[in-house]
Design a protein around this motif. Structure first.
Motif, short mmCIF file in Angstrom:
data_model
loop_
_atom_site.label_atom_id
_atom_site.label_comp_id
_atom_site.label_asym_id
_atom_site.label_seq_id
_atom_site.Cartn_x
_atom_site.Cartn_y
_atom_site.Cartn_z
N LYS A 1 30.27 -21.00 -2.41
CA LYS A 1 29.87 -22.38 -2.67
C LYS A 1 29.06 -22.96 -1.52
CE LYS A 1 33.92 -23.42 -5.57
NZ LYS A 1 35.14 -24.24 -5.72
N SER A 2 29.44 -22.63 -0.29
CA SER A 2 28.79 -23.22 0.88
C SER A 2 28.74 -22.20 2.00
CB SER A 2 29.56 -24.47 1.34
OG SER A 2 28.98 -24.99 2.52
N PRO A 3 27.62 -21.45 2.12
CA PRO A 3 27.52 -20.41 3.16
C PRO A 3 27.74 -20.94 4.58
CG PRO A 3 25.77 -20.14 1.55
CD PRO A 3 26.45 -21.43 1.22
N SER A 4 27.44 -22.21 4.82
CA SER A 4 27.62 -22.76 6.16
C SER A 4 29.10 -22.90 6.55
CB SER A 4 26.93 -24.12 6.28
OG SER A 4 27.49 -25.05 5.36
N TYR A 5 30.01 -22.71 5.59
CA TYR A 5 31.44 -22.69 5.88
C TYR A 5 31.75 -21.66 6.97
CZ TYR A 5 36.25 -20.97 5.18
OH TYR A 5 37.54 -20.53 5.37
N PHE A 6 30.97 -20.58 6.97
CA PHE A 6 31.13 -19.50 7.95
C PHE A 6 31.04 -20.03 9.37
CE2 PHE A 6 29.14 -16.11 10.54
CZ PHE A 6 30.06 -15.10 10.38
N ASP A 7 30.13 -20.99 9.61
CA ASP A 7 29.88 -21.48 10.96
C ASP A 7 31.03 -22.31 11.51
OD1 ASP A 7 27.41 -20.28 10.64
OD2 ASP A 7 26.46 -22.12 9.94
#
Length: 362
Positions: A281-287
């Motif tokens: 859903k939100s690749p930036s969750y990784f950061d």
């Protein structure tokens, strides 16, 4: 260390002396390059420590032979046993060494740990063997056999001693550096497939200084590519063991500081299924994750099926290519070759920029 060459880049030439830390893959790379040369020559590669084909002495031109000897373990008296014949003494060499004297044979004699030889008569023997390809009364190595030696610098071995000046003057001396983390990862995938703890590669991508450290003055262990290999295989074998045992294995192979840092990754908890859904859903969750949580998640991503990687997780892979390119390369290397190639074909645009980096491992 003086100007050095990565161990994966060393040439396969006669009268080389490879000097570098222990455990960085000198033997492995020399054997691999010997196998490649055998294939180019259209010969059958034979490791003489493992087998001697029955027809080798009748058809030497058919074979490419490889023999590794540990220099401190071989003495002048080991090169030939006396045999009485018609009033004379003949000296019979060991069978594996005799194979390297055959006319028409090709191969490599790899003399390891040459710098650790202590006896002067041994040094004299290797001096003659390397420079003249001769030793004893009758032994002469074939011109088709390359002689390559290796050793450790004094800061990596308490027993290392300089090799004789005339010998140094006749050798090509190459200071050898360890492989990159990516090269080591690709090697582990080729050699062990799924039979190793891949979090080791991800840890090393973040902490490359943990890959190789000089030995401490006491008798405690220290990290090298070889000790990381040993640990990664052991951890896979004991994947269901307690955290305590895993930490003991890590410290026992890498030393207290590096081992404890890696053990912290092994103890990290993360709901992988939930984290993968959030990535979709939100690749930036990784950061937003901690370093160790990121590494756990990257390992999980590498294990996902091809359709999910090329579908719901494509956005995350694109995020890696923009923000964490080195991680995209490493995650791809953690896949088996067939899956890696298939993914690159599906996502041609995504992998176009890193194709050059990955082409060395495909």
């Amino acid at each position: 260390m003086a100007f050095s060459v990565r161990v994966t880049e060393i040439p396969l030439e006669d009268r080389l002396f490879l000097i570098g830390p222990p455990g960085i893959g000198k033997t492995e790379v020399v054997m691999q390059k010997a196998e490649e040369e055998a294939a180019r020559m259209g010969r059958l590669f034979v490791n003489l420590r493992e087998e001697i084909p029955p027809d080798l002495f009748q058809r030497p031109e058919k074979y490419y032979v490889f023999l590794r000897v540990v220099a401190p373990h071989v003495f002048p008296e080991d090169l030939g046993l006396p045999k009485h014949a018609d009033g004379y003494a003949e000296f019979l060499p060991p069978k594996a060494l005799k194979a390297m004297t055959l006319k028409g044979i090709a191969g490599v004699l790899f003399i390891d740990e040459l710098s650790n030889v202590q006896r002067d008569d041994q040094i004299a023997m290797y001096y003659s063997l390397i420079l003249e390809k001769e030793a004893g009364w009758m032994l002469r190595i074939s011109d088709g056999v390359k002689i390559i030696a290796a050793g450790n610098p004094p800061e990596w071995s308490e027993v290392a001693r300089p090799i004789p000046k005339p010998l140094r003057n006749r050798l090509t001396i190459i200071n050898v550096a360890p492989p990159t983390v990516e090269e080591w990862t690709a090697y582990m995938q080729r050699r062990y497939g799924d039979g190793w703890e891949r979090l080791a590669a991800l840890h090393l991508a973040v902490y490359p200084e943990d890959f190789l450290s000089p030995p401490p003055e006491d008798s405690s262990p220290f990290p090298t590519p070889r000790s990381w290999t040993s640990l990664a295989v052991l951890l896979h074998k004991h994947k269901n063991a307690s955290d305590g045992l895993k930490e003991a294995l890590a410290v026992g192979n890498l030393g207290e500081e590096v081992g404890a840092r890696f053990a912290a990754l092994l103890r990290t908890n993360l709901n992988i299924k939930e984290a993968l859904r959030k990535l979709e859903k939100s690749p930036s969750y990784f950061d937003k994750l901690t370093v160790n949580q990121r590494l756990l998640l990257l390992d999980a991503v590498a294990q996902q099926p091809l359709d999910r990687l090329a579908g719901p997780l494509k956005g995350f892979l694109e995020h890696l290519s923009r923000e964490h390119r080195e991680m995209l390369v490493l995650v791809t290397l953690l896949m088996d070759r067939e899956k890696r190639v298939a993914l690159m074909k599906k996502l041609t645009d995504l992998y176009a920029e890193v194709a050059g980096e990955l082409s060395r491992y495909v």
